[in-house]
Design an enzyme around this catalytic site. Structure first.
Site, PDB file in Angstrom:
ATOM      1  N   GLY A  55       0.843  -1.193   0.000  1.00 53.08           N
ATOM      2  CA  GLY A  55       0.000   0.000   0.000  1.00 53.08           C
ATOM      3  C   GLY A  55       0.874   1.237   0.000  1.00 53.08           C
ATOM      4  N   CYS A  56       0.539   2.186   0.836  1.00 53.21           N
ATOM      5  CA  CYS A  56       1.302   3.430   0.928  1.00 53.21           C
ATOM      6  C   CYS A  56       2.739   3.169   1.369  1.00 53.21           C
ATOM      7  CB  CYS A  56       0.621   4.360   1.928  1.00 53.21           C
ATOM      8  SG  CYS A  56       1.594   5.809   2.363  1.00 53.21           S
ATOM      9  N   PHE A  57       3.708   3.637   0.586  1.00 50.42           N
ATOM     10  CA  PHE A  57       5.102   3.348   0.953  1.00 50.42           C
ATOM     11  C   PHE A  57       5.579   4.122   2.168  1.00 50.42           C
ATOM     12  CE2 PHE A  57       6.459   5.969  -3.082  1.00 50.42           C
ATOM     13  CZ  PHE A  57       5.986   7.144  -2.533  1.00 50.42           C
TER      14      PHE A  57
END
EC number: 1.8.4.11
Length: 221
Positions: A55-57
């Site tokens: 998902g969001c890094f």
């Protein structure tokens, strides 16, 4: 600002039997390729490379960077067709790239199966192209393997988790061959460390880290 999302941790009891079935190498360079010199010129430290998307890094980097044995966790993009993509381009979902991190680690301290354990337990691998309210192929659950050993370990782990029925839905994590990694813009690197008071960090990343630290307290730096 990214939308909020929730973190899933696999129940420890259910996972214990699956983890026990894996061998965790204590030394050697069995599953990677990168080699770098230590500060001591008389010794060489061998580092391996792992590439994960959860998902969001910002969240992924914050988690993996706290593990003992991890030298560096770099936010970036992989798996797409556009060369040298920008964050704005990746956010359109049209580049094919996933937000991911490249983990440079010492296999003498932490093994690839142990990294996989963190990977599986710190996101929801059953939601296709999304994590929480973040939707798009750039947020897909993905493991980019660097060699056949990593592929074998990832696929076997995924199969065991699916067979155990830990989740109501099947795992949709993509396991694909690594080709190229493009580091994200500088302001994305160490994002949580540099922006911990930002609303997204306080509301999303901090709660994730708190849960992660409790479950993996013996693996932290």
């Amino acid at each position: 600002m990214k939308a909020s999302r929730y973190m899933l941790f696999i129940p420890v009891i259910l996972l214990a039997g699956i983890i026990a079935s894996f061998s965790f190498p204590k030394n050697g360079n069995q599953d990677g390729h990168a080699q770098k010199k230590t500060a001591n010129m008389n010794e060489k430290a061998e580092y391996d490379t792992a590439t994960f998307g959860t998902g969001c890094f910002w969240c992924t980097e914050a988690i993996f960077s706290e593990l003992k044995g991890v030298k560096e966790a770099i936010s970036g993009y992989s798996g797409g067709t556009v060369k040298n993509p920008s964050y704005r381009e990746v956010c359109t979902g049209k580049t094919g790239h996933a937000e991911c991190i490249q983990v440079i680690y010492d296999p003498k301290v932490i093994s690839y199966p142990e990294l996989l354990k963190v990977f599986w337990q710190t996101h929801d691998p059953t939601t296709l192209n999304r994590q929480g309210h973040d939707v798009g192929t750039q947020y897909r659950s993905v493991i980019f393997y660097h060699n056949e050993k990593q592929k074998e370990l990832a696929e076997d782990y995924k199969k065991k988790l699916d067979s155990a029925g830990i989740w109501d839905n099947p795992i949709v994590t993509e396991i694909t061959k690594f080709k190229i990694f493009y580091p994200a813009e500088d302001y994305h690197q160490e994002y949580y460390e540099n922006n911990s008071n930002q609303p997204y960090c306080r509301l999303v990343i901090t709660p994730k880290l708190e849960k992660f630290r409790k479950v993996f307290k013996d693996k932290l730096k």
